[in-house]
Scaffold this active site. Structure first.
Site, PDB file in Angstrom:
ATOM      1  N   SER A 195      23.400  48.892  34.951  1.00  0.00           N
ATOM      2  CA  SER A 195      23.427  50.208  34.298  1.00  0.00           C
ATOM      3  C   SER A 195      22.017  50.489  33.802  1.00  0.00           C
ATOM      4  CB  SER A 195      24.395  50.136  33.104  1.00  0.00           C
ATOM      5  OG  SER A 195      24.222  51.241  32.240  1.00  0.00           O
ATOM      6  N   TYR A 229      28.020  45.876  25.585  1.00  0.00           N
ATOM      7  CA  TYR A 229      27.756  46.464  26.905  1.00  0.00           C
ATOM      8  C   TYR A 229      26.283  46.281  27.269  1.00  0.00           C
ATOM      9  CZ  TYR A 229      28.090  49.879  30.735  1.00  0.00           C
ATOM     10  OH  TYR A 229      28.083  50.489  31.970  1.00  0.00           O
TER      11      TYR A 229
HETATM   12  P1  NAD Z   1      36.091  52.447  36.230  1.00  0.00           P
HETATM   13  O1  NAD Z   1      36.758  52.281  34.905  1.00  0.00           O
HETATM   14  O2  NAD Z   1      36.412  53.632  37.061  1.00  0.00           O
HETATM   15  O3  NAD Z   1      36.299  51.127  37.118  1.00  0.00           O
HETATM   16  C1  NAD Z   1      36.221  49.847  36.555  1.00  0.00           C
HETATM   17  C2  NAD Z   1      36.835  48.866  37.521  1.00  0.00           C
HETATM   18  O4  NAD Z   1      36.763  47.540  36.939  1.00  0.00           O
HETATM   19  C3  NAD Z   1      38.318  49.141  37.824  1.00  0.00           C
HETATM   20  O5  NAD Z   1      38.582  48.877  39.180  1.00  0.00           O
HETATM   21  C4  NAD Z   1      39.021  48.124  36.937  1.00  0.00           C
HETATM   22  O6  NAD Z   1      40.315  47.774  37.423  1.00  0.00           O
HETATM   23  C5  NAD Z   1      38.062  46.956  37.045  1.00  0.00           C
HETATM   24  N1  NAD Z   1      38.282  45.972  35.983  1.00  0.00           N
HETATM   25  C6  NAD Z   1      38.210  46.158  34.644  1.00  0.00           C
HETATM   26  N2  NAD Z   1      38.561  45.026  34.007  1.00  0.00           N
HETATM   27  C7  NAD Z   1      38.835  44.105  34.973  1.00  0.00           C
HETATM   28  C8  NAD Z   1      39.253  42.755  34.961  1.00  0.00           C
HETATM   29  N3  NAD Z   1      39.480  42.089  33.790  1.00  0.00           N
HETATM   30  N4  NAD Z   1      39.459  42.127  36.127  1.00  0.00           N
HETATM   31  C9  NAD Z   1      39.269  42.780  37.315  1.00  0.00           C
HETATM   32  N5  NAD Z   1      38.867  44.063  37.375  1.00  0.00           N
HETATM   33  C10 NAD Z   1      38.655  44.709  36.227  1.00  0.00           C
HETATM   34  O7  NAD Z   1      34.532  52.401  35.880  1.00  0.00           O
HETATM   35  P2  NAD Z   1      33.216  52.783  36.714  1.00  0.00           P
HETATM   36  O8  NAD Z   1      32.529  53.863  35.988  1.00  0.00           O
HETATM   37  O9  NAD Z   1      33.497  52.912  38.158  1.00  0.00           O
HETATM   38  O10 NAD Z   1      32.359  51.458  36.444  1.00  0.00           O
HETATM   39  C11 NAD Z   1      32.046  50.520  37.448  1.00  0.00           C
HETATM   40  C12 NAD Z   1      30.789  49.772  37.025  1.00  0.00           C
HETATM   41  O11 NAD Z   1      29.700  50.700  36.934  1.00  0.00           O
HETATM   42  C13 NAD Z   1      30.899  49.091  35.658  1.00  0.00           C
HETATM   43  O12 NAD Z   1      30.303  47.816  35.719  1.00  0.00           O
HETATM   44  C14 NAD Z   1      30.102  50.016  34.754  1.00  0.00           C
HETATM   45  O13 NAD Z   1      29.546  49.335  33.660  1.00  0.00           O
HETATM   46  C15 NAD Z   1      29.046  50.516  35.711  1.00  0.00           C
HETATM   47  N6  NAD Z   1      28.411  51.770  35.310  1.00  0.00           N
HETATM   48  C16 NAD Z   1      29.133  52.926  35.189  1.00  0.00           C
HETATM   49  C17 NAD Z   1      28.476  54.099  34.787  1.00  0.00           C
HETATM   50  C18 NAD Z   1      29.197  55.424  34.624  1.00  0.00           C
HETATM   51  O14 NAD Z   1      28.587  56.376  34.124  1.00  0.00           O
HETATM   52  N7  NAD Z   1      30.419  55.548  35.038  1.00  0.00           N
HETATM   53  C19 NAD Z   1      27.102  54.072  34.536  1.00  0.00           C
HETATM   54  C20 NAD Z   1      26.405  52.873  34.667  1.00  0.00           C
HETATM   55  C21 NAD Z   1      27.072  51.727  35.060  1.00  0.00           C
END
Ligand code: NAD
Length: 269
Positions: free
Chosen positions: A145, A158
Protein backbone atom coordinates in the site's frame (compact mmCIF):
# COMPACT_ATOMS: atom_id res chain seq x y z
CA UNK A 1 -7.93 -13.72 -26.68
CA UNK A 2 -5.22 -11.83 -24.76
CA UNK A 3 -1.56 -12.80 -24.60
CA UNK A 4 -1.44 -16.23 -22.86
CA UNK A 5 2.12 -15.79 -21.63
CA UNK A 6 1.34 -17.61 -18.38
CA UNK A 7 0.15 -20.85 -20.03
CA UNK A 8 1.43 -23.79 -17.98
CA UNK A 9 1.99 -21.66 -14.86
CA UNK A 10 0.15 -21.97 -11.56
CA UNK A 11 -0.66 -18.85 -9.53
CA UNK A 12 -1.86 -18.57 -5.93
CA UNK A 13 -3.66 -15.32 -5.18
CA UNK A 14 -4.51 -14.83 -1.50
CA UNK A 15 -7.52 -12.66 -0.74
CA UNK A 16 -8.97 -13.25 -4.19
CA UNK A 17 -12.64 -13.70 -3.24
CA UNK A 18 -13.08 -9.91 -3.40
CA UNK A 19 -11.69 -6.60 -4.60
CA UNK A 20 -8.12 -6.28 -5.86
CA UNK A 21 -7.25 -9.96 -5.37
CA UNK A 22 -10.21 -11.08 -7.49
CA UNK A 23 -9.18 -8.70 -10.30
CA UNK A 24 -5.62 -10.08 -10.12
CA UNK A 25 -6.89 -13.67 -10.23
CA UNK A 26 -8.97 -12.81 -13.32
CA UNK A 27 -6.01 -11.13 -15.03
CA UNK A 28 -3.67 -14.06 -14.35
CA UNK A 29 -6.35 -16.47 -15.59
CA UNK A 30 -6.82 -14.40 -18.75
CA UNK A 31 -3.06 -14.70 -19.31
CA UNK A 32 -3.39 -18.50 -19.24
CA UNK A 33 -2.46 -19.43 -15.66
CA UNK A 34 -4.11 -22.06 -13.48
CA UNK A 35 -5.41 -19.99 -10.59
CA UNK A 36 -5.72 -20.92 -6.93
CA UNK A 37 -8.29 -18.66 -5.31
CA UNK A 38 -8.00 -18.08 -1.57
CA UNK A 39 -10.11 -15.97 0.75
CA UNK A 40 -13.12 -15.78 2.99
CA UNK A 41 -16.74 -15.15 2.09
CA UNK A 42 -20.16 -16.73 1.67
CA UNK A 43 -20.57 -19.78 -0.58
CA UNK A 44 -22.24 -17.49 -3.16
CA UNK A 45 -19.35 -15.01 -3.09
CA UNK A 46 -16.78 -17.78 -3.49
CA UNK A 47 -18.73 -19.45 -6.33
CA UNK A 48 -19.02 -16.08 -8.07
CA UNK A 49 -15.28 -15.45 -7.71
CA UNK A 50 -14.40 -18.88 -9.16
CA UNK A 51 -16.86 -18.38 -12.01
CA UNK A 52 -15.37 -14.96 -12.79
CA UNK A 53 -11.81 -16.35 -12.88
CA UNK A 54 -12.88 -19.19 -15.19
CA UNK A 55 -14.85 -16.78 -17.40
CA UNK A 56 -11.73 -14.60 -17.67
CA UNK A 57 -9.95 -17.56 -19.26
CA UNK A 58 -8.27 -19.57 -16.49
CA UNK A 59 -7.73 -23.14 -17.69
CA UNK A 60 -8.37 -24.27 -14.13
CA UNK A 61 -9.43 -22.44 -10.97
CA UNK A 62 -10.02 -23.86 -7.52
CA UNK A 63 -10.48 -22.67 -3.96
CA UNK A 64 -8.04 -23.03 -1.09
CA UNK A 65 -10.07 -21.75 1.86
CA UNK A 66 -7.17 -21.36 4.35
CA UNK A 67 -7.68 -18.73 7.04
CA UNK A 68 -4.42 -16.82 6.72
CA UNK A 69 -4.41 -15.75 10.35
CA UNK A 70 -3.49 -19.38 11.13
CA UNK A 71 0.09 -20.40 10.15
CA UNK A 72 -0.82 -24.10 10.36
CA UNK A 73 -3.62 -23.57 7.81
CA UNK A 74 -1.17 -21.81 5.48
CA UNK A 75 1.29 -24.68 5.82
CA UNK A 76 -1.42 -27.22 5.02
CA UNK A 77 -2.51 -25.17 1.99
CA UNK A 78 1.04 -24.92 0.63
CA UNK A 79 1.52 -28.66 1.18
CA UNK A 80 -1.66 -29.45 -0.79
CA UNK A 81 -0.54 -27.14 -3.59
CA UNK A 82 2.93 -28.71 -3.72
CA UNK A 83 1.28 -32.13 -4.12
CA UNK A 84 -0.63 -30.82 -7.18
CA UNK A 85 2.51 -29.38 -8.83
CA UNK A 86 4.71 -26.31 -8.80
CA UNK A 87 3.45 -22.92 -7.66
CA UNK A 88 5.08 -20.42 -10.01
CA UNK A 89 3.42 -17.20 -8.88
CA UNK A 90 2.32 -16.12 -5.42
CA UNK A 91 0.37 -12.90 -5.01
CA UNK A 92 -0.11 -12.02 -1.36
CA UNK A 93 -3.15 -9.77 -1.49
CA UNK A 94 -5.26 -10.69 1.56
CA UNK A 95 -5.50 -7.76 3.90
CA UNK A 96 -7.67 -6.19 6.56
CA UNK A 97 -7.95 -2.70 8.01
CA UNK A 98 -9.01 -1.15 11.30
CA UNK A 99 -8.80 2.55 12.06
CA UNK A 100 -8.40 3.97 15.58
CA UNK A 101 -5.84 6.08 17.45
CA UNK A 102 -3.02 3.97 18.84
CA UNK A 103 -4.23 4.36 22.43
CA UNK A 104 -7.61 2.94 21.44
CA UNK A 105 -6.32 0.18 19.14
CA UNK A 106 -7.28 -3.20 20.69
CA UNK A 107 -4.21 -5.42 21.19
CA UNK A 108 -6.05 -8.33 19.57
CA UNK A 109 -6.66 -6.17 16.47
CA UNK A 110 -2.93 -5.44 16.25
CA UNK A 111 -2.16 -9.18 16.38
CA UNK A 112 -4.81 -9.98 13.74
CA UNK A 113 -3.66 -7.32 11.27
CA UNK A 114 0.00 -8.27 11.60
CA UNK A 115 -0.90 -11.96 11.16
CA UNK A 116 -3.00 -11.48 7.99
CA UNK A 117 -1.25 -8.51 6.34
CA UNK A 118 2.37 -9.46 7.10
CA UNK A 119 3.03 -12.86 8.69
CA UNK A 120 0.87 -14.73 6.16
CA UNK A 121 3.07 -13.40 3.35
CA UNK A 122 6.17 -14.57 5.21
CA UNK A 123 4.69 -18.06 5.48
CA UNK A 124 3.65 -18.39 1.83
CA UNK A 125 7.04 -17.03 0.74
CA UNK A 126 9.13 -19.28 2.98
CA UNK A 127 7.23 -22.28 1.62
CA UNK A 128 7.11 -21.26 -2.07
CA UNK A 129 10.42 -19.53 -2.77
CA UNK A 130 12.79 -22.53 -2.45
CA UNK A 131 10.90 -24.35 -5.24
CA UNK A 132 10.92 -21.24 -7.44
CA UNK A 133 14.68 -20.86 -6.95
CA UNK A 134 15.26 -24.53 -7.79
CA UNK A 135 13.21 -24.18 -11.01
CA UNK A 136 14.74 -20.82 -12.03
CA UNK A 137 11.40 -19.07 -12.41
CA UNK A 138 9.10 -17.51 -9.86
CA UNK A 139 7.16 -14.38 -9.10
CA UNK A 140 6.07 -13.08 -5.73
CA UNK A 141 3.98 -9.94 -5.82
CA UNK A 142 2.96 -8.55 -2.45
CA UNK A 143 0.10 -6.08 -2.41
CA UNK A 144 1.34 -3.56 0.12
CA UNK A 145 0.00 0.00 0.00
CA UNK A 146 1.09 3.61 -0.03
CA UNK A 147 1.00 2.88 3.69
CA UNK A 148 4.10 0.75 3.16
CA UNK A 149 5.88 3.95 2.10
CA UNK A 150 4.28 6.74 4.15
CA UNK A 151 2.12 6.86 7.27
CA UNK A 152 -1.36 8.16 8.05
CA UNK A 153 -3.02 8.69 11.41
CA UNK A 154 -5.19 6.01 13.05
CA UNK A 155 -3.68 3.10 11.11
CA UNK A 156 -0.89 1.84 13.40
CA UNK A 157 -1.11 -1.92 12.72
CA UNK A 158 -1.93 -1.42 9.04
CA UNK A 159 1.03 0.92 8.42
CA UNK A 160 3.36 -1.28 10.48
CA UNK A 161 2.26 -4.38 8.55
CA UNK A 162 2.72 -2.72 5.16
CA UNK A 163 6.15 -1.21 5.97
CA UNK A 164 7.07 -4.70 7.18
CA UNK A 165 5.84 -6.24 3.94
CA UNK A 166 7.99 -3.86 1.87
CA UNK A 167 11.06 -4.74 3.96
CA UNK A 168 10.36 -8.47 3.88
CA UNK A 169 10.00 -8.33 0.08
CA UNK A 170 13.36 -6.58 -0.33
CA UNK A 171 15.15 -9.24 1.75
CA UNK A 172 13.54 -12.04 -0.28
CA UNK A 173 14.36 -10.24 -3.54
CA UNK A 174 18.04 -10.11 -2.58
CA UNK A 175 18.11 -13.74 -1.49
CA UNK A 176 16.58 -14.88 -4.81
CA UNK A 177 18.23 -12.38 -7.17
CA UNK A 178 20.75 -14.84 -8.62
CA UNK A 179 18.28 -17.63 -9.34
CA UNK A 180 17.53 -18.68 -12.91
CA UNK A 181 18.53 -16.72 -15.98
CA UNK A 182 17.29 -14.03 -18.33
CA UNK A 183 15.79 -16.78 -20.49
CA UNK A 184 14.08 -18.61 -17.63
CA UNK A 185 12.80 -15.32 -16.19
CA UNK A 186 14.49 -15.52 -12.80
CA UNK A 187 12.81 -15.22 -9.43
CA UNK A 188 11.59 -11.76 -8.47
CA UNK A 189 9.87 -10.39 -5.39
CA UNK A 190 8.13 -7.02 -5.51
CA UNK A 191 5.47 -4.95 -3.82
CA UNK A 192 2.71 -3.00 -5.48
CA UNK A 193 1.70 0.00 -3.38
CA UNK A 194 -1.77 1.26 -4.29
CA UNK A 195 -3.31 4.49 -3.11
CA UNK A 196 -7.11 4.53 -2.97
CA UNK A 197 -8.75 1.66 -4.89
CA UNK A 198 -12.53 1.20 -5.11
CA UNK A 199 -13.16 -1.98 -3.10
CA UNK A 200 -15.21 -3.04 -0.05
CA UNK A 201 -12.12 -2.51 2.18
CA UNK A 202 -12.39 1.27 2.07
CA UNK A 203 -16.20 1.54 2.25
CA UNK A 204 -16.17 2.34 6.01
CA UNK A 205 -13.74 5.21 5.34
CA UNK A 206 -15.91 6.50 2.46
CA UNK A 207 -18.99 6.23 4.70
CA UNK A 208 -17.29 8.25 7.45
CA UNK A 209 -16.51 11.08 4.99
CA UNK A 210 -19.98 10.80 3.39
CA UNK A 211 -21.59 11.25 6.81
CA UNK A 212 -19.93 14.67 7.03
CA UNK A 213 -21.60 15.55 3.69
CA UNK A 214 -25.17 14.60 4.50
CA UNK A 215 -24.65 10.95 3.44
CA UNK A 216 -23.56 11.86 -0.13
CA UNK A 217 -21.24 8.97 -1.12
CA UNK A 218 -19.71 10.80 -4.11
CA UNK A 219 -18.87 13.74 -1.88
CA UNK A 220 -17.30 11.28 0.58
CA UNK A 221 -15.13 9.81 -2.18
CA UNK A 222 -14.06 13.28 -3.32
CA UNK A 223 -13.17 14.24 0.25
CA UNK A 224 -11.09 11.10 0.69
CA UNK A 225 -9.17 11.72 -2.55
CA UNK A 226 -8.66 15.43 -1.86
CA UNK A 227 -6.78 14.64 1.37
CA UNK A 228 -4.01 12.57 -0.23
CA UNK A 229 -4.34 11.48 -3.88
CA UNK A 230 -3.42 14.37 -6.24
CA UNK A 231 -4.89 12.73 -9.37
CA UNK A 232 -8.32 13.01 -7.78
CA UNK A 233 -9.13 9.56 -9.23
CA UNK A 234 -9.63 6.21 -7.52
CA UNK A 235 -7.88 3.25 -9.12
CA UNK A 236 -9.96 0.29 -10.23
CA UNK A 237 -8.94 -3.19 -9.03
CA UNK A 238 -8.22 -4.05 -12.69
CA UNK A 239 -5.69 -1.16 -12.84
CA UNK A 240 -3.72 -2.75 -10.00
CA UNK A 241 -4.03 -6.17 -11.67
CA UNK A 242 -2.43 -4.77 -14.85
CA UNK A 243 0.67 -3.79 -12.87
CA UNK A 244 0.86 -7.22 -11.25
CA UNK A 245 0.56 -8.88 -14.65
CA UNK A 246 3.51 -6.90 -15.98
CA UNK A 247 5.66 -7.98 -13.02
CA UNK A 248 4.91 -11.61 -13.94
CA UNK A 249 6.34 -11.29 -17.45
CA UNK A 250 9.72 -12.85 -18.32
CA UNK A 251 10.91 -9.39 -19.43
CA UNK A 252 10.54 -8.19 -15.83
CA UNK A 253 13.34 -10.57 -14.70
CA UNK A 254 15.47 -7.64 -13.47
CA UNK A 255 12.63 -5.76 -11.83
CA UNK A 256 12.99 -7.01 -8.27
CA UNK A 257 12.97 -5.61 -4.74
CA UNK A 258 10.81 -2.71 -5.90
CA UNK A 259 7.85 -1.10 -4.18
CA UNK A 260 5.81 0.24 -7.09
CA UNK A 261 3.41 3.05 -6.18
CA UNK A 262 0.09 3.19 -8.06
CA UNK A 263 -1.16 6.15 -6.13
CA UNK A 264 -1.96 9.16 -8.34
CA UNK A 265 1.07 10.98 -6.94
CA UNK A 266 0.29 10.46 -3.23
CA UNK A 267 3.86 9.46 -2.27
CA UNK A 268 5.49 12.06 -4.56
CA UNK A 269 4.33 14.88 -2.31
P1 NAD B 1 -11.22 -6.57 0.12
O1 NAD B 1 -11.78 -6.43 1.50
O2 NAD B 1 -12.10 -6.36 -1.05
O3 NAD B 1 -10.51 -8.00 -0.03
C1 NAD B 1 -9.74 -8.55 1.01
C2 NAD B 1 -9.54 -10.02 0.73
O4 NAD B 1 -8.75 -10.59 1.80
C3 NAD B 1 -10.86 -10.82 0.67
O5 NAD B 1 -10.77 -11.79 -0.34
C4 NAD B 1 -10.90 -11.47 2.04
O6 NAD B 1 -11.67 -12.67 2.06
C5 NAD B 1 -9.42 -11.77 2.25
N1 NAD B 1 -9.11 -12.04 3.65
C6 NAD B 1 -9.30 -11.24 4.72
N2 NAD B 1 -8.97 -11.89 5.85
C7 NAD B 1 -8.54 -13.13 5.47
C8 NAD B 1 -8.06 -14.26 6.16
N3 NAD B 1 -7.96 -14.28 7.52
N4 NAD B 1 -7.74 -15.36 5.46
C9 NAD B 1 -7.86 -15.38 4.10
N5 NAD B 1 -8.30 -14.32 3.40
C10 NAD B 1 -8.63 -13.22 4.07
O7 NAD B 1 -9.99 -5.56 0.11
P2 NAD B 1 -9.09 -4.96 -1.08
O8 NAD B 1 -9.26 -3.50 -1.07
O9 NAD B 1 -9.25 -5.72 -2.33
O10 NAD B 1 -7.64 -5.23 -0.45
C11 NAD B 1 -6.73 -6.17 -0.99
C12 NAD B 1 -5.32 -5.76 -0.57
O11 NAD B 1 -5.02 -4.48 -1.13
C13 NAD B 1 -5.14 -5.62 0.95
O12 NAD B 1 -3.90 -6.17 1.32
C14 NAD B 1 -5.15 -4.12 1.16
O13 NAD B 1 -4.41 -3.74 2.29
C15 NAD B 1 -4.51 -3.64 -0.13
N6 NAD B 1 -4.80 -2.25 -0.47
C16 NAD B 1 -6.08 -1.82 -0.71
C17 NAD B 1 -6.29 -0.47 -1.01
C18 NAD B 1 -7.68 0.09 -1.29
O14 NAD B 1 -7.81 1.31 -1.41
N7 NAD B 1 -8.68 -0.72 -1.44
C19 NAD B 1 -5.21 0.41 -1.09
C20 NAD B 1 -3.93 -0.07 -0.83
C21 NAD B 1 -3.73 -1.40 -0.53
Amino acid sequence: MSDRFLAGRTALVTGSTSGIGLAIAEALGAAGARVVVNGLGSAEQIDAALAAVRAAGAVEAWLEPADLSDPAAIEAMMQRLAERGAVDIVVNCAGVQHTAPIGEMPAATWDKLIAINLSAAFHTMRLALPGMVARGFGRVVNIASVHGLVASVNKSPYVASKFGLVGLSKVAALECAGAGSRDSGGVTVNCVCPGWVETPLIEPQIAARAAAHGGDRDAGVRALLAEKQPSGRMSLPSDIAATVLFLCRREAHNLTGAAVPVDGGWTSQ
